[in-house]
Design a protein around this motif. Sequence first.
Motif, PDB file in Angstrom:
ATOM      1  N   LEU A   1       0.850  -1.191   0.000  1.00  0.00           N
ATOM      2  CA  LEU A   1       0.000   0.000   0.000  1.00  0.00           C
ATOM      3  C   LEU A   1       0.887   1.243   0.000  1.00  0.00           C
ATOM      4  O   LEU A   1       1.887   1.298   0.723  1.00  0.00           O
ATOM      5  CB  LEU A   1      -0.859   0.015   1.263  1.00  0.00           C
ATOM      6  N   ALA A   2       0.511   2.228  -0.775  1.00  0.00           N
ATOM      7  CA  ALA A   2       1.259   3.483  -0.791  1.00  0.00           C
ATOM      8  C   ALA A   2       0.565   4.541   0.053  1.00  0.00           C
ATOM      9  O   ALA A   2       1.008   5.684   0.121  1.00  0.00           O
ATOM     10  CB  ALA A   2       1.420   3.973  -2.241  1.00  0.00           C
ATOM     11  N   GLU A   3      -0.546   4.158   0.661  1.00  0.00           N
ATOM     12  CA  GLU A   3      -1.277   5.073   1.533  1.00  0.00           C
ATOM     13  C   GLU A   3      -1.973   4.231   2.593  1.00  0.00           C
ATOM     14  O   GLU A   3      -2.130   3.021   2.435  1.00  0.00           O
ATOM     15  CB  GLU A   3      -2.315   5.873   0.742  1.00  0.00           C
ATOM     16  N   GLU A   4      -2.403   4.864   3.655  1.00  0.00           N
ATOM     17  CA  GLU A   4      -3.119   4.145   4.690  1.00  0.00           C
ATOM     18  C   GLU A   4      -4.509   3.774   4.178  1.00  0.00           C
ATOM     19  O   GLU A   4      -5.168   4.591   3.530  1.00  0.00           O
ATOM     20  CB  GLU A   4      -3.237   5.029   5.936  1.00  0.00           C
TER      21      GLU A   4
ATOM     22  N   ALA B   1      -4.003   3.486  -3.537  1.00  0.00           N
ATOM     23  CA  ALA B   1      -2.666   3.685  -4.117  1.00  0.00           C
ATOM     24  C   ALA B   1      -1.771   2.525  -3.706  1.00  0.00           C
ATOM     25  O   ALA B   1      -1.681   2.174  -2.525  1.00  0.00           O
ATOM     26  CB  ALA B   1      -2.093   5.012  -3.634  1.00  0.00           C
ATOM     27  N   LEU B   2      -1.125   1.939  -4.689  1.00  0.00           N
ATOM     28  CA  LEU B   2      -0.196   0.836  -4.440  1.00  0.00           C
ATOM     29  C   LEU B   2       1.189   1.206  -4.959  1.00  0.00           C
ATOM     30  O   LEU B   2       1.319   2.045  -5.862  1.00  0.00           O
ATOM     31  CB  LEU B   2      -0.667  -0.437  -5.149  1.00  0.00           C
ATOM     32  N   ARG B   3       2.180   0.579  -4.385  1.00  0.00           N
ATOM     33  CA  ARG B   3       3.554   0.799  -4.844  1.00  0.00           C
ATOM     34  C   ARG B   3       4.179  -0.563  -5.133  1.00  0.00           C
ATOM     35  O   ARG B   3       4.069  -1.479  -4.321  1.00  0.00           O
ATOM     36  CB  ARG B   3       4.354   1.535  -3.767  1.00  0.00           C
TER      37      ARG B   3
ATOM     38  N   GLU C   1       4.403   3.717  -8.482  1.00  0.00           N
ATOM     39  CA  GLU C   1       3.171   3.952  -7.723  1.00  0.00           C
ATOM     40  C   GLU C   1       2.012   4.141  -8.695  1.00  0.00           C
ATOM     41  O   GLU C   1       2.154   4.804  -9.727  1.00  0.00           O
ATOM     42  CB  GLU C   1       3.344   5.199  -6.844  1.00  0.00           C
ATOM     43  N   PHE C   2       0.879   3.541  -8.352  1.00  0.00           N
ATOM     44  CA  PHE C   2      -0.288   3.626  -9.227  1.00  0.00           C
ATOM     45  C   PHE C   2      -1.560   3.464  -8.401  1.00  0.00           C
ATOM     46  O   PHE C   2      -1.516   3.005  -7.260  1.00  0.00           O
ATOM     47  CB  PHE C   2      -0.238   2.527 -10.318  1.00  0.00           C
TER      48      PHE C   2
ATOM     49  N   THR D   1       9.407  10.376 -11.725  1.00  0.00           N
ATOM     50  CA  THR D   1       9.097  10.344 -13.142  1.00  0.00           C
ATOM     51  C   THR D   1       7.657   9.894 -13.294  1.00  0.00           C
ATOM     52  O   THR D   1       7.218   9.001 -12.576  1.00  0.00           O
ATOM     53  CB  THR D   1      10.000   9.327 -13.872  1.00  0.00           C
ATOM     54  N   GLN D   2       6.960  10.503 -14.214  1.00  0.00           N
ATOM     55  CA  GLN D   2       5.577  10.114 -14.422  1.00  0.00           C
ATOM     56  C   GLN D   2       5.413   9.522 -15.813  1.00  0.00           C
ATOM     57  O   GLN D   2       5.874  10.092 -16.789  1.00  0.00           O
ATOM     58  CB  GLN D   2       4.677  11.336 -14.264  1.00  0.00           C
ATOM     59  N   VAL D   3       4.771   8.350 -15.857  1.00  0.00           N
ATOM     60  CA  VAL D   3       4.488   7.704 -17.131  1.00  0.00           C
ATOM     61  C   VAL D   3       2.984   7.528 -17.220  1.00  0.00           C
ATOM     62  O   VAL D   3       2.372   6.964 -16.306  1.00  0.00           O
ATOM     63  CB  VAL D   3       5.183   6.319 -17.222  1.00  0.00           C
ATOM     64  N   VAL D   4       2.389   8.017 -18.297  1.00  0.00           N
ATOM     65  CA  VAL D   4       0.939   7.868 -18.453  1.00  0.00           C
ATOM     66  C   VAL D   4       0.665   6.884 -19.585  1.00  0.00           C
ATOM     67  O   VAL D   4       1.084   7.096 -20.725  1.00  0.00           O
ATOM     68  CB  VAL D   4       0.255   9.229 -18.748  1.00  0.00           C
ATOM     69  N   HIS D   5      -0.014   5.805 -19.242  1.00  0.00           N
ATOM     70  CA  HIS D   5      -0.365   4.801 -20.248  1.00  0.00           C
ATOM     71  C   HIS D   5      -1.485   5.345 -21.129  1.00  0.00           C
ATOM     72  O   HIS D   5      -2.265   6.200 -20.693  1.00  0.00           O
ATOM     73  CB  HIS D   5      -0.822   3.523 -19.527  1.00  0.00           C
ATOM     74  N   SER D   6      -1.584   4.812 -22.341  1.00  0.00           N
ATOM     75  CA  SER D   6      -2.600   5.315 -23.271  1.00  0.00           C
ATOM     76  C   SER D   6      -4.025   5.119 -22.745  1.00  0.00           C
ATOM     77  O   SER D   6      -4.941   5.839 -23.131  1.00  0.00           O
ATOM     78  CB  SER D   6      -2.435   4.633 -24.637  1.00  0.00           C
ATOM     79  N   ALA D   7      -4.216   4.143 -21.850  1.00  0.00           N
ATOM     80  CA  ALA D   7      -5.544   3.931 -21.263  1.00  0.00           C
ATOM     81  C   ALA D   7      -5.857   4.953 -20.178  1.00  0.00           C
ATOM     82  O   ALA D   7      -6.961   4.986 -19.656  1.00  0.00           O
ATOM     83  CB  ALA D   7      -5.641   2.519 -20.686  1.00  0.00           C
ATOM     84  N   GLY D   8      -4.857   5.764 -19.834  1.00  0.00           N
ATOM     85  CA  GLY D   8      -5.101   6.835 -18.869  1.00  0.00           C
ATOM     86  C   GLY D   8      -4.483   6.627 -17.500  1.00  0.00           C
ATOM     87  O   GLY D   8      -4.456   7.541 -16.691  1.00  0.00           O
TER      88      GLY D   8
END
Lengths: 98, 27
Positions: free
Chosen positions: A10-13, A22-24, A44-45, B4-11
Amino acid sequence: AEDTGVRVELAEEDHGRKSAIALRLWVEDPKKLKGKPKDSGAIEFTFDLERETPEDVAQEMIESGFFHESDVKIVAKSIRDRVALIQWRRKRIWPALQ
Amino acid sequence: SSLTQVVHSAGRRFIVSPVPESRLRES
């Protein structure tokens, strides 16, 4: 969970209320991967527990160049294991919210 | 530290940062 060489945390609580969390993710052991990962650090996404699947995110990571396509399953499994743990924990701690 | 930020085409947005030394496994 099985040690896949790819760590997801987890990247956040987590308070159990949001479906998007948010996950890392980062590579702990590159030798467990078939291809060479992009040496980029922690990724992170945001992952929506209700609408997305780990396979979707893993595929987008491959398409974005973070991993070789032969590692899509191991990346997806790493995310899936963490997501399962988060969902299990949510049901246990906040059953009324789920 | 650099991000660094990467944005996939799906958003979907991927934000990449260095892994802290303490999180790396000893090999």
